[in-house]
Design a protein around this motif. Structure first.
Motif, PDB file in Angstrom:
ATOM      1  N   ARG A  93      59.792 -47.304  20.515  1.00 23.92           N
ATOM      2  CA  ARG A  93      60.974 -47.769  21.245  1.00 23.92           C
ATOM      3  C   ARG A  93      62.264 -47.643  20.437  1.00 23.92           C
ATOM      4  O   ARG A  93      63.348 -47.545  21.007  1.00 23.92           O
ATOM      5  CB  ARG A  93      60.778 -49.223  21.684  1.00 23.92           C
ATOM      6  N   GLN A  94      62.154 -47.624  19.117  1.00 20.34           N
ATOM      7  CA  GLN A  94      63.365 -47.507  18.318  1.00 20.34           C
ATOM      8  C   GLN A  94      64.017 -46.128  18.452  1.00 20.34           C
ATOM      9  O   GLN A  94      65.171 -45.942  18.066  1.00 20.34           O
ATOM     10  CB  GLN A  94      63.064 -47.789  16.845  1.00 20.34           C
ATOM     11  N   PHE A  95      63.275 -45.173  19.025  1.00 23.14           N
ATOM     12  CA  PHE A  95      63.802 -43.826  19.207  1.00 23.14           C
ATOM     13  C   PHE A  95      64.229 -43.548  20.651  1.00 23.14           C
ATOM     14  O   PHE A  95      64.631 -42.438  20.978  1.00 23.14           O
ATOM     15  CB  PHE A  95      62.750 -42.798  18.778  1.00 23.14           C
ATOM     16  N   GLU A  96      64.151 -44.571  21.490  1.00 25.57           N
ATOM     17  CA  GLU A  96      64.498 -44.399  22.905  1.00 25.57           C
ATOM     18  C   GLU A  96      65.969 -44.009  23.049  1.00 25.57           C
ATOM     19  O   GLU A  96      66.867 -44.642  22.484  1.00 25.57           O
ATOM     20  CB  GLU A  96      64.223 -45.694  23.664  1.00 25.57           C
ATOM     21  N   GLY A  97      66.221 -42.916  23.805  1.00 22.73           N
ATOM     22  CA  GLY A  97      67.578 -42.452  24.053  1.00 22.73           C
ATOM     23  C   GLY A  97      68.256 -41.798  22.861  1.00 22.73           C
ATOM     24  O   GLY A  97      69.457 -41.534  22.879  1.00 22.73           O
ATOM     25  N   ARG A  98      67.490 -41.501  21.817  1.00 24.88           N
ATOM     26  CA  ARG A  98      68.054 -40.936  20.591  1.00 24.88           C
ATOM     27  C   ARG A  98      67.746 -39.438  20.491  1.00 24.88           C
ATOM     28  O   ARG A  98      66.797 -38.943  21.087  1.00 24.88           O
ATOM     29  CB  ARG A  98      67.460 -41.643  19.357  1.00 24.88           C
ATOM     30  N   HIS A  99      68.553 -38.732  19.714  1.00 24.16           N
ATOM     31  CA  HIS A  99      68.312 -37.317  19.429  1.00 24.16           C
ATOM     32  C   HIS A  99      67.509 -37.254  18.130  1.00 24.16           C
ATOM     33  O   HIS A  99      67.992 -37.663  17.073  1.00 24.16           O
ATOM     34  CB  HIS A  99      69.628 -36.554  19.300  1.00 24.16           C
ATOM     35  N   PRO A 113      59.136 -38.156  26.319  1.00 26.03           N
ATOM     36  CA  PRO A 113      59.658 -38.836  27.514  1.00 26.03           C
ATOM     37  C   PRO A 113      60.620 -39.980  27.220  1.00 26.03           C
ATOM     38  O   PRO A 113      61.249 -40.509  28.135  1.00 26.03           O
ATOM     39  CB  PRO A 113      58.394 -39.363  28.199  1.00 26.03           C
ATOM     40  N   LEU A 114      60.745 -40.373  25.951  1.00 28.47           N
ATOM     41  CA  LEU A 114      61.572 -41.525  25.591  1.00 28.47           C
ATOM     42  C   LEU A 114      62.912 -41.133  24.993  1.00 28.47           C
ATOM     43  O   LEU A 114      63.947 -41.724  25.310  1.00 28.47           O
ATOM     44  CB  LEU A 114      60.829 -42.414  24.583  1.00 28.47           C
ATOM     45  N   ALA A 115      62.886 -40.142  24.113  1.00 26.53           N
ATOM     46  CA  ALA A 115      64.095 -39.762  23.384  1.00 26.53           C
ATOM     47  C   ALA A 115      65.038 -38.935  24.244  1.00 26.53           C
ATOM     48  O   ALA A 115      64.626 -38.328  25.236  1.00 26.53           O
ATOM     49  CB  ALA A 115      63.702 -38.978  22.128  1.00 26.53           C
ATOM     50  N   ALA A 116      66.336 -38.905  23.867  1.00 27.36           N
ATOM     51  CA  ALA A 116      67.295 -38.043  24.558  1.00 27.36           C
ATOM     52  C   ALA A 116      66.924 -36.580  24.344  1.00 27.36           C
ATOM     53  O   ALA A 116      67.052 -35.750  25.260  1.00 27.36           O
ATOM     54  CB  ALA A 116      68.703 -38.318  24.040  1.00 27.36           C
ATOM     55  N   GLU A 146      68.114 -39.520  14.570  1.00 27.00           N
ATOM     56  CA  GLU A 146      66.962 -39.936  13.772  1.00 27.00           C
ATOM     57  C   GLU A 146      66.243 -38.696  13.242  1.00 27.00           C
ATOM     58  O   GLU A 146      66.139 -37.686  13.940  1.00 27.00           O
ATOM     59  CB  GLU A 146      65.969 -40.758  14.606  1.00 27.00           C
ATOM     60  N   VAL A 147      65.742 -38.793  12.008  1.00 36.05           N
ATOM     61  CA  VAL A 147      64.974 -37.706  11.403  1.00 36.05           C
ATOM     62  C   VAL A 147      63.616 -38.255  10.973  1.00 36.05           C
ATOM     63  O   VAL A 147      63.547 -39.268  10.272  1.00 36.05           O
ATOM     64  CB  VAL A 147      65.704 -37.103  10.176  1.00 36.05           C
TER      65      VAL A 147
END
Length: 345
Positions: free
Chosen positions: A147-153, A172-175, A242-243
């Motif tokens: 969830r910490q990566f939701e909507g993130r690149h 399905p979660l990340a941007a 995020e990497v």
């Protein structure tokens, strides 16, 4: 006076935990030693990953599988020592083993099951100067929560099972998700996972490596990564939130390589053993990822088979006239009272 155990298991991942259960089932006085602070081994790296390949279990998160394995392992009350790294094993004059630890403690045992996995959980770090300062912000070696990566690149570097699993879970979660891999194709993961990834919309950059991390205006987090095409030498930048790095884990093979025992090892420092989980050293057995043999099944389910074989051989090593295997649970007297507790509680 020395407290000598029948069997000491080095490692508390799935193979070690099931070894502890089966050892108790066979009436052996059992101890577990593990270098980590928690039980579960490498499953702790993938706490939210869904595990599909354990017989009789519907898909379940790794965290839940750990919980169930630990509960099962404790059925017969083994002695457990965490944060205990075994550094040396010696055979004493009375044929028992002495296991030396990094803290100076000594543990004594008639037999040993090595369930070391593929190494102590020490991820190989990104070999870029200054990369470690971003570990407190957005450079990750473990995915503890999706969830910490939701909507993130997200950019993921790596091409093994973990990297591909994370990419599939995050798609399905990340941007957006981009996988950077130094080889020309994925070869280190299961075919179904690779096929899922290639059809998921995740961008995959092959023959490519991360060569530079570029900080944000405050210098606290990674804003862009520079990647290099290893075939052409061309460089480009990817904007990231995020990497994630998964370049494998450092295998602490010192216990095996520096041992006075003549373990037969392959090029990956795995123990070459028999289909019955025997090593080349009498009284020392192996189970799970550390063991390679002609009938090896590289699944969690396979490590349970290794574990049962290892314990059965250990039992026979201690008691040559014992039954070769444990009685099945439906006819095993040891479970009679436990069954009553479960049925009527």
């Amino acid at each position: 006076m020395r407290d000598v155990f029948d069997i000491t298991i080095i490692g508390a991942g799935p193979a070690g935990l099931y070894s502890a259960f089966y050892s108790g089932l066979r009436g052996l006085k059992t101890k577990i030693l593990d270098a980590q602070q928690v039980l579960g081994g490498k499953l702790n790296v993938y706490m939210e990953k869904m595990v599909w390949d354990v017989g009789g279990q519907p898909p379940l998160p790794a965290a839940q599988l750990i919980e169930q394995l630990v509960k099962q392992a404790k059925t017969f009350h083994p002695t457990i020592h965490l944060s205990t790294k075994v550094t040396r094993i010696e055979r004493l004059e009375d044929e028992t083993f002495c296991l030396h630890t990094d803290s100076g403690e000594k543990h004594y045992s008639k037999t040993i099951v090595m369930a070391l996995g593929s190494g102590i959980l020490k991820p190989q770090k990104l070999a870029i100067e200054g990369a470690d300062r971003y570990e407190v912000s957005n450079l990750h070696y473990v995915v503890k929560s999706l969830r910490q990566f939701e909507g993130r690149h997200v950019v993921i570097s790596g091409g093994g099972n973990a990297a591909i699993d994370w990419a599939n879970e995050l798609a399905p979660l990340a941007a957006s998700v981009t996988v950077v891999y130094r080889k020309e194709a994925f070869t280190g993961a299961h075919e179904a996972q690779i096929e899922q990834l290639l059809n998921s919309g995740v961008k995959c950059l092959f023959n490519t490596t991360i060569c530079k991390l570029i900080a944000d205006a405050e210098g606290q987090a990674i804003d862009r990564v520079e990647v290099k095409d290893e075939l052409t030498g061309d460089k480009s930048e990817l904007t990231v939130d995020e990497v994630i790095i998964n370049h494998g884990y450092e295998i602490d093979a010192d216990l095996l390589q520096n041992s006075s025992f003549d373990f037969e090892l392959d090029e990956y420092s795995r123990v070459i053993g028999s289909d019955a989980s025997e090593t080349s050293v009498p009284g020392i057995f192996a189970a799970g990822d550390i063991l390679i043999h002609s009938s090896k099944v590289n699944l969690i389910a396979g490590c349970f088979h290794d574990a049962a074989n290892a314990v059965n051989r250990a039992k026979l090593y201690i008691e040559p006239t014992a039954e070769k295997v444990a009685m099945v649970s439906s006819h095993n007297e040891i479970f009679k009272e436990k069954n009553k507790e479960l049925l009527y509680s």
